[in-house]
Design a protein around this motif. Structure first.
Motif, PDB file in Angstrom:
ATOM      1  N   PHE A  37      10.949  19.210 -11.013  1.00  0.00           N
ATOM      2  CA  PHE A  37       9.675  18.495 -10.831  1.00  0.00           C
ATOM      3  C   PHE A  37       9.669  17.153 -11.555  1.00  0.00           C
ATOM      4  N   ALA A  38      10.068  17.122 -12.802  1.00  0.00           N
ATOM      5  CA  ALA A  38      10.032  15.883 -13.591  1.00  0.00           C
ATOM      6  C   ALA A  38      10.941  14.829 -12.977  1.00  0.00           C
ATOM      7  N   GLU A  39      12.135  15.227 -12.557  1.00  0.00           N
ATOM      8  CA  GLU A  39      13.067  14.274 -11.938  1.00  0.00           C
ATOM      9  C   GLU A  39      12.538  13.758 -10.609  1.00  0.00           C
ATOM     10  N   ARG A  40      11.971  14.655  -9.828  1.00  0.00           N
ATOM     11  CA  ARG A  40      11.408  14.237  -8.538  1.00  0.00           C
ATOM     12  C   ARG A  40      10.258  13.268  -8.748  1.00  0.00           C
ATOM     13  N   GLY A  41       9.403  13.586  -9.723  1.00  0.00           N
ATOM     14  CA  GLY A  41       8.285  12.688 -10.024  1.00  0.00           C
ATOM     15  C   GLY A  41       8.778  11.310 -10.450  1.00  0.00           C
ATOM     16  N   ALA A  42       9.827  11.282 -11.281  1.00  0.00           N
ATOM     17  CA  ALA A  42      10.377  10.008 -11.746  1.00  0.00           C
ATOM     18  C   ALA A  42      10.939   9.202 -10.577  1.00  0.00           C
ATOM     19  N   LEU A  43      11.665   9.853  -9.687  1.00  0.00           N
ATOM     20  CA  LEU A  43      12.224   9.177  -8.528  1.00  0.00           C
ATOM     21  C   LEU A  43      11.118   8.585  -7.663  1.00  0.00           C
ATOM     22  N   LEU A  44      10.049   9.347  -7.450  1.00  0.00           N
ATOM     23  CA  LEU A  44       8.940   8.867  -6.626  1.00  0.00           C
ATOM     24  C   LEU A  44       8.175   7.732  -7.315  1.00  0.00           C
ATOM     25  N   ARG A  45       8.027   7.800  -8.633  1.00  0.00           N
ATOM     26  CA  ARG A  45       7.351   6.703  -9.356  1.00  0.00           C
ATOM     27  C   ARG A  45       8.161   5.413  -9.256  1.00  0.00           C
ATOM     28  N   GLU A  46       9.478   5.516  -9.398  1.00  0.00           N
ATOM     29  CA  GLU A  46      10.336   4.330  -9.251  1.00  0.00           C
ATOM     30  C   GLU A  46      10.199   3.739  -7.847  1.00  0.00           C
ATOM     31  N   HIS A  47      10.212   4.614  -6.865  1.00  0.00           N
ATOM     32  CA  HIS A  47      10.079   4.147  -5.486  1.00  0.00           C
ATOM     33  C   HIS A  47       8.709   3.513  -5.253  1.00  0.00           C
ATOM     34  N   ARG A  48       7.671   4.124  -5.814  1.00  0.00           N
ATOM     35  CA  ARG A  48       6.317   3.572  -5.664  1.00  0.00           C
ATOM     36  C   ARG A  48       6.257   2.151  -6.200  1.00  0.00           C
ATOM     37  N   GLU A  49       6.916   1.889  -7.317  1.00  0.00           N
ATOM     38  CA  GLU A  49       6.920   0.530  -7.877  1.00  0.00           C
ATOM     39  C   GLU A  49       7.625  -0.446  -6.942  1.00  0.00           C
ATOM     40  N   ARG A  50       8.728  -0.011  -6.327  1.00  0.00           N
ATOM     41  CA  ARG A  50       9.411  -0.879  -5.352  1.00  0.00           C
ATOM     42  C   ARG A  50       8.502  -1.146  -4.155  1.00  0.00           C
ATOM     43  N   VAL A  51       7.770  -0.110  -3.728  1.00  0.00           N
ATOM     44  CA  VAL A  51       6.849  -0.277  -2.593  1.00  0.00           C
ATOM     45  C   VAL A  51       5.735  -1.253  -2.966  1.00  0.00           C
ATOM     46  N   ARG A  52       5.183  -1.108  -4.164  1.00  0.00           N
ATOM     47  CA  ARG A  52       4.114  -2.029  -4.600  1.00  0.00           C
ATOM     48  C   ARG A  52       4.615  -3.465  -4.658  1.00  0.00           C
ATOM     49  N   THR A  53       5.815  -3.672  -5.167  1.00  0.00           N
ATOM     50  CA  THR A  53       6.392  -5.018  -5.218  1.00  0.00           C
ATOM     51  C   THR A  53       6.569  -5.568  -3.814  1.00  0.00           C
ATOM     52  N   HIS A  54       7.079  -4.721  -2.917  1.00  0.00           N
ATOM     53  CA  HIS A  54       7.268  -5.144  -1.529  1.00  0.00           C
ATOM     54  C   HIS A  54       5.926  -5.459  -0.867  1.00  0.00           C
ATOM     55  N   LEU A  55       4.910  -4.644  -1.143  1.00  0.00           N
ATOM     56  CA  LEU A  55       3.575  -4.907  -0.600  1.00  0.00           C
ATOM     57  C   LEU A  55       3.033  -6.255  -1.078  1.00  0.00           C
ATOM     58  N   ALA A  56       3.229  -6.549  -2.355  1.00  0.00           N
ATOM     59  CA  ALA A  56       2.772  -7.837  -2.895  1.00  0.00           C
ATOM     60  C   ALA A  56       3.489  -8.985  -2.188  1.00  0.00           C
ATOM     61  N   ASP A  57       4.786  -8.827  -1.950  1.00  0.00           N
ATOM     62  CA  ASP A  57       5.543  -9.852  -1.219  1.00  0.00           C
ATOM     63  C   ASP A  57       5.019 -10.000   0.200  1.00  0.00           C
ATOM     64  N   LEU A  58       4.750  -8.873   0.857  1.00  0.00           N
ATOM     65  CA  LEU A  58       4.221  -8.921   2.221  1.00  0.00           C
ATOM     66  C   LEU A  58       2.836  -9.561   2.259  1.00  0.00           C
ATOM     67  N   GLU A  59       2.004  -9.263   1.253  1.00  0.00           N
ATOM     68  CA  GLU A  59       0.670  -9.870   1.205  1.00  0.00           C
ATOM     69  C   GLU A  59       0.773 -11.380   1.028  1.00  0.00           C
ATOM     70  N   ALA A  60       1.718 -11.849   0.215  1.00  0.00           N
ATOM     71  CA  ALA A  60       1.926 -13.294   0.056  1.00  0.00           C
ATOM     72  C   ALA A  60       2.376 -13.907   1.380  1.00  0.00           C
ATOM     73  N   CYS A  61       3.252 -13.217   2.080  1.00  0.00           N
ATOM     74  CA  CYS A  61       3.700 -13.700   3.390  1.00  0.00           C
ATOM     75  C   CYS A  61       2.545 -13.732   4.379  1.00  0.00           C
ATOM     76  N   LEU A  62       1.713 -12.724   4.347  1.00  0.00           N
ATOM     77  CA  LEU A  62       0.559 -12.663   5.240  1.00  0.00           C
ATOM     78  C   LEU A  62      -0.408 -13.819   4.962  1.00  0.00           C
ATOM     79  N   ARG A  63      -0.640 -14.115   3.681  1.00  0.00           N
ATOM     80  CA  ARG A  63      -1.512 -15.263   3.340  1.00  0.00           C
ATOM     81  C   ARG A  63      -0.921 -16.560   3.878  1.00  0.00           C
ATOM     82  N   SER A  64       0.389 -16.713   3.761  1.00  0.00           N
ATOM     83  CA  SER A  64       1.054 -17.901   4.271  1.00  0.00           C
ATOM     84  C   SER A  64       0.896 -18.001   5.788  1.00  0.00           C
ATOM     85  N   LEU A  65       1.079 -16.891   6.475  1.00  0.00           N
ATOM     86  CA  LEU A  65       0.886 -16.883   7.925  1.00  0.00           C
ATOM     87  C   LEU A  65      -0.556 -17.219   8.289  1.00  0.00           C
ATOM     88  N   ASP A  66      -1.518 -16.654   7.565  1.00  0.00           N
ATOM     89  CA  ASP A  66      -2.932 -16.935   7.831  1.00  0.00           C
ATOM     90  C   ASP A  66      -3.237 -18.417   7.674  1.00  0.00           C
TER      91      ASP A  66
END
Length: 139
Positions: A77-106
């Protein structure tokens, strides 16, 4: 449930399901008397989770690590949670990048919308005399 039914219900092809089983993303299915795969309906929830991991860009090697830890049981459980938390941070970073791209497109879309409005407004006005008498290239 047979592989064809699972394919229909999961939205994945039978080929993809067999591949996922072969590489270890899906547990090996039970077999019926004729040797055909016979899946329990509970596999649909796992497939949906795999689909979400894939959609969010988790590398297959991490999906395989997660699947192995899941198969290893509750002590991971602890290892799985850690893996998912790391992935969540990558997803959040990617979302922020996509939001910046979306603002530029707008901004660019708004620019072209305003430019079109100006052009449409200018098309209805009389032409400047200087424009009519300006020499044309090649004239």
């Amino acid at each position: 449930m047979k592989i064809g039914d699972l394919a229909k219900r999961s939205g994945l092809s039978a080929h993809t399901l067999r591949y996922y089983e072969r590489i270890g993303l899906l547990p090996y299915a039970d077999r019926d008397r004729s040797g055909q795969r016979d899946y329990d309906a509970s596999i649909l929830e796992w497939i949906e989770f795999l689909r979400r991991l894939k959609t969010t860009g988790m590398p297959i090697r991490d999906m395989l690590r997660y699947a192995q830890m899941r198969a290893d049981g509750d002590e991971t459980f602890a290892e799985r949670g850690a893996l998912l938390r790391e992935h969540r941070e990558r997803v959040r970073t990617h979302l922020a990048d996509l939001e910046a791209c979306l603002r530029s497109l707008d901004k660019k879309i708004a620019f072209y919308g305003k430019a079109k409005q100006r052009k449409d407004a200018d098309d209805g006005l009389p032409k400047n005399d200087d424009e009519d008498t300006a020499p044309r290239p090649g004239a």
